[in-house]
Design a protein around this motif. Sequence first.
Motif, PDB file in Angstrom:
ATOM      1  N   PHE A   1       0.844  -1.193   0.000  1.00 11.25           N
ATOM      2  CA  PHE A   1       0.000   0.000   0.000  1.00 11.25           C
ATOM      3  C   PHE A   1       0.881   1.245   0.000  1.00 11.25           C
ATOM      4  N   VAL A   2       0.540   2.234  -0.835  1.00 11.99           N
ATOM      5  CA  VAL A   2       1.347   3.450  -0.921  1.00 11.99           C
ATOM      6  C   VAL A   2       0.997   4.400   0.216  1.00 11.99           C
ATOM      7  N   LYS A   3       1.967   4.659   1.067  1.00 15.94           N
ATOM      8  CA  LYS A   3       1.799   5.654   2.125  1.00 15.94           C
ATOM      9  C   LYS A   3       2.045   7.033   1.515  1.00 15.94           C
ATOM     10  N   HIS A   4       1.030   7.874   1.485  1.00  8.78           N
ATOM     11  CA  HIS A   4       1.106   9.124   0.734  1.00  8.78           C
ATOM     12  C   HIS A   4       2.195  10.062   1.239  1.00  8.78           C
ATOM     13  N   LYS A   5       2.376  10.124   2.545  1.00 10.53           N
ATOM     14  CA  LYS A   5       3.296  11.124   3.084  1.00 10.53           C
ATOM     15  C   LYS A   5       4.747  10.837   2.724  1.00 10.53           C
ATOM     16  N   THR A   6       5.138   9.583   2.769  1.00 10.59           N
ATOM     17  CA  THR A   6       6.533   9.223   2.475  1.00 10.59           C
ATOM     18  C   THR A   6       6.690   8.494   1.148  1.00 10.59           C
ATOM     19  N   ARG A   7       5.573   8.176   0.507  1.00 14.93           N
ATOM     20  CA  ARG A   7       5.579   7.426  -0.759  1.00 14.93           C
ATOM     21  C   ARG A   7       6.320   6.101  -0.625  1.00 14.93           C
ATOM     22  N   ALA A   8       6.160   5.497   0.546  1.00 11.83           N
ATOM     23  CA  ALA A   8       6.729   4.175   0.792  1.00 11.83           C
ATOM     24  C   ALA A   8       5.629   3.129   0.623  1.00 11.83           C
ATOM     25  N   LEU A   9       6.005   1.960   0.099  1.00 11.33           N
ATOM     26  CA  LEU A   9       5.084   0.835   0.030  1.00 11.33           C
ATOM     27  C   LEU A   9       5.169   0.065   1.344  1.00 11.33           C
ATOM     28  N   ILE A  10       4.028  -0.086   1.988  1.00 12.01           N
ATOM     29  CA  ILE A  10       3.985  -0.702   3.319  1.00 12.01           C
ATOM     30  C   ILE A  10       2.871  -1.739   3.361  1.00 12.01           C
ATOM     31  N   GLY A  11       2.692  -2.354   4.520  1.00 17.48           N
ATOM     32  CA  GLY A  11       1.602  -3.293   4.720  1.00 17.48           C
ATOM     33  C   GLY A  11       1.961  -4.716   4.347  1.00 17.48           C
ATOM     34  N   ARG A  12       0.934  -5.577   4.393  1.00 21.81           N
ATOM     35  CA  ARG A  12       1.141  -7.005   4.165  1.00 21.81           C
ATOM     36  C   ARG A  12       1.705  -7.285   2.778  1.00 21.81           C
ATOM     37  N   GLY A  13       1.229  -6.535   1.777  1.00 24.53           N
ATOM     38  CA  GLY A  13       1.728  -6.751   0.419  1.00 24.53           C
ATOM     39  C   GLY A  13       3.222  -6.523   0.319  1.00 24.53           C
ATOM     40  N   ALA A  14       3.723  -5.524   1.056  1.00 25.21           N
ATOM     41  CA  ALA A  14       5.158  -5.228   1.037  1.00 25.21           C
ATOM     42  C   ALA A  14       5.957  -6.313   1.747  1.00 25.21           C
ATOM     43  N   THR A  15       5.547  -6.659   2.962  1.00 19.93           N
ATOM     44  CA  THR A  15       6.308  -7.655   3.729  1.00 19.93           C
ATOM     45  C   THR A  15       6.238  -9.033   3.071  1.00 19.93           C
ATOM     46  N   HIS A  16       5.085  -9.353   2.471  1.00 25.46           N
ATOM     47  CA  HIS A  16       4.953 -10.663   1.807  1.00 25.46           C
ATOM     48  C   HIS A  16       5.859 -10.744   0.580  1.00 25.46           C
ATOM     49  N   SER A  17       5.883  -9.697  -0.237  1.00 25.46           N
ATOM     50  CA  SER A  17       6.697  -9.729  -1.456  1.00 25.46           C
ATOM     51  C   SER A  17       8.185  -9.738  -1.136  1.00 25.46           C
ATOM     52  N   LEU A  18       8.572  -9.155   0.001  1.00 23.53           N
ATOM     53  CA  LEU A  18       9.982  -9.138   0.381  1.00 23.53           C
ATOM     54  C   LEU A  18      10.523 -10.541   0.652  1.00 23.53           C
ATOM     55  N   GLN A  19       9.650 -11.476   1.036  1.00 31.15           N
ATOM     56  CA  GLN A  19      10.106 -12.811   1.420  1.00 31.15           C
ATOM     57  C   GLN A  19      10.745 -13.590   0.276  1.00 31.15           C
ATOM     58  N   GLN A  20      10.516 -13.153  -0.967  1.00 30.12           N
ATOM     59  CA  GLN A  20      11.107 -13.865  -2.099  1.00 30.12           C
ATOM     60  C   GLN A  20      12.543 -13.430  -2.379  1.00 30.12           C
ATOM     61  N   TYR A  21      13.058 -12.451  -1.609  1.00 26.68           N
ATOM     62  CA  TYR A  21      14.405 -11.916  -1.850  1.00 26.68           C
ATOM     63  C   TYR A  21      15.341 -12.201  -0.678  1.00 26.68           C
ATOM     64  N   ARG A  22      16.637 -12.200  -0.986  1.00 23.65           N
ATOM     65  CA  ARG A  22      17.684 -12.207   0.028  1.00 23.65           C
ATOM     66  C   ARG A  22      18.708 -11.141  -0.394  1.00 23.65           C
ATOM     67  N   PHE A  23      19.158 -10.335   0.549  1.00 25.97           N
ATOM     68  CA  PHE A  23      19.990  -9.177   0.214  1.00 25.97           C
ATOM     69  C   PHE A  23      21.403  -9.325   0.759  1.00 25.97           C
ATOM     70  N   ASP A  24      22.370  -8.914  -0.064  1.00 24.00           N
ATOM     71  CA  ASP A  24      23.742  -8.812   0.439  1.00 24.00           C
ATOM     72  C   ASP A  24      23.851  -7.647   1.416  1.00 24.00           C
ATOM     73  N   LYS A  25      23.179  -6.549   1.084  1.00 25.03           N
ATOM     74  CA  LYS A  25      23.216  -5.351   1.936  1.00 25.03           C
ATOM     75  C   LYS A  25      21.873  -4.636   1.859  1.00 25.03           C
ATOM     76  N   CYS A  26      21.488  -4.001   2.956  1.00 22.19           N
ATOM     77  CA  CYS A  26      20.319  -3.118   2.925  1.00 22.19           C
ATOM     78  C   CYS A  26      20.730  -1.753   3.469  1.00 22.19           C
ATOM     79  N   PHE A  27      20.065  -0.735   2.949  1.00 24.03           N
ATOM     80  CA  PHE A  27      20.331   0.650   3.341  1.00 24.03           C
ATOM     81  C   PHE A  27      19.004   1.281   3.751  1.00 24.03           C
ATOM     82  N   LEU A  28      18.915   1.628   5.023  1.00 24.40           N
ATOM     83  CA  LEU A  28      17.651   2.085   5.596  1.00 24.40           C
ATOM     84  C   LEU A  28      17.746   3.512   6.111  1.00 24.40           C
ATOM     85  N   GLY A  29      16.644   4.231   5.978  1.00 24.29           N
ATOM     86  CA  GLY A  29      16.504   5.530   6.625  1.00 24.29           C
ATOM     87  C   GLY A  29      15.642   5.387   7.865  1.00 24.29           C
ATOM     88  N   VAL A  30      15.858   6.252   8.834  1.00 24.12           N
ATOM     89  CA  VAL A  30      15.088   6.230  10.075  1.00 24.12           C
ATOM     90  C   VAL A  30      14.787   7.661  10.508  1.00 24.12           C
TER      91      VAL A  30
END
Length: 250
Positions: free
Chosen positions: A142-171
């Motif tokens: 789901f598109v969060k309008h304020k930050t234009r980030a994709l969040i929610g179950r659809g985001a976490t579910h789709s992430l499970q098909q990937y494995r990352f060498d590195k991740c870069f996060l903002g906080v």
Amino acid sequence: MLTPTRHEIILEQLERYQTVKIQDLVNETGASESTIRRDLSQLEKANKLKRVHGGASCLHQTSEELSIREKAAQNLNEKVAIAKEAASLIRDGDCIFLDAGTTTYQMIPYLKGRNLTVVTNGVTLLEDLTENQVPTYLTGGFVKHKTRALIGRGATHSLQQYRFDKCFLGVNGVHPSHGYTTPDPEEALVKQTVLTLSQEAFVLGDASKLNELSFSSIAPLQDATLITNENDPDRLSPYLEKTNVKVVSS
């Protein structure tokens, strides 16, 4: 003047002006500059204020979140320096995750022509990634309008098909006791999921994020290397005790 009295004066000045300079506090209390610096350190550890260059400011509301346009205009030079350092850590063939942040956005020019694959939940990042011909996968969600980030179950579910060498996060907040935080619990869950799928994790946080605290916990400090432009040894010390810190010049 007794320490509790000085502390009371400092907090009163902050309540009135939102930010205060060390020299103004020296004039107000008659104490030495070194004494005021110790006072500010003690009050920061007690979560009463946030130290900034040359003084202190009020802590932000824990639920406050700026729009991506507002964030993009803040501390731009610092973000670019942090992003350049972050991009230098990527190796040929890496599969990486780029968070939907304004500092991760600044990494994109340094990815052009690189042999890598990017996964992102940042709608704002997508256009520049494709323009720079960076191989990119976009998560669902789901598109969060304020930050234009994709969040929610659809985001976490789709992430499970990937494995990352590195991740870069903002906080939104980096705190010695409470770790990495963000205002939105759903956005925090996406970041937590990414951390579990990554071999190496990096948090990109300019000096304004240090000692800030937001509503939703992401992870303790030791779960990611912090990349920051903060170079004050006193402010860095609590973080160096708990995690790896890369300091850049801005």
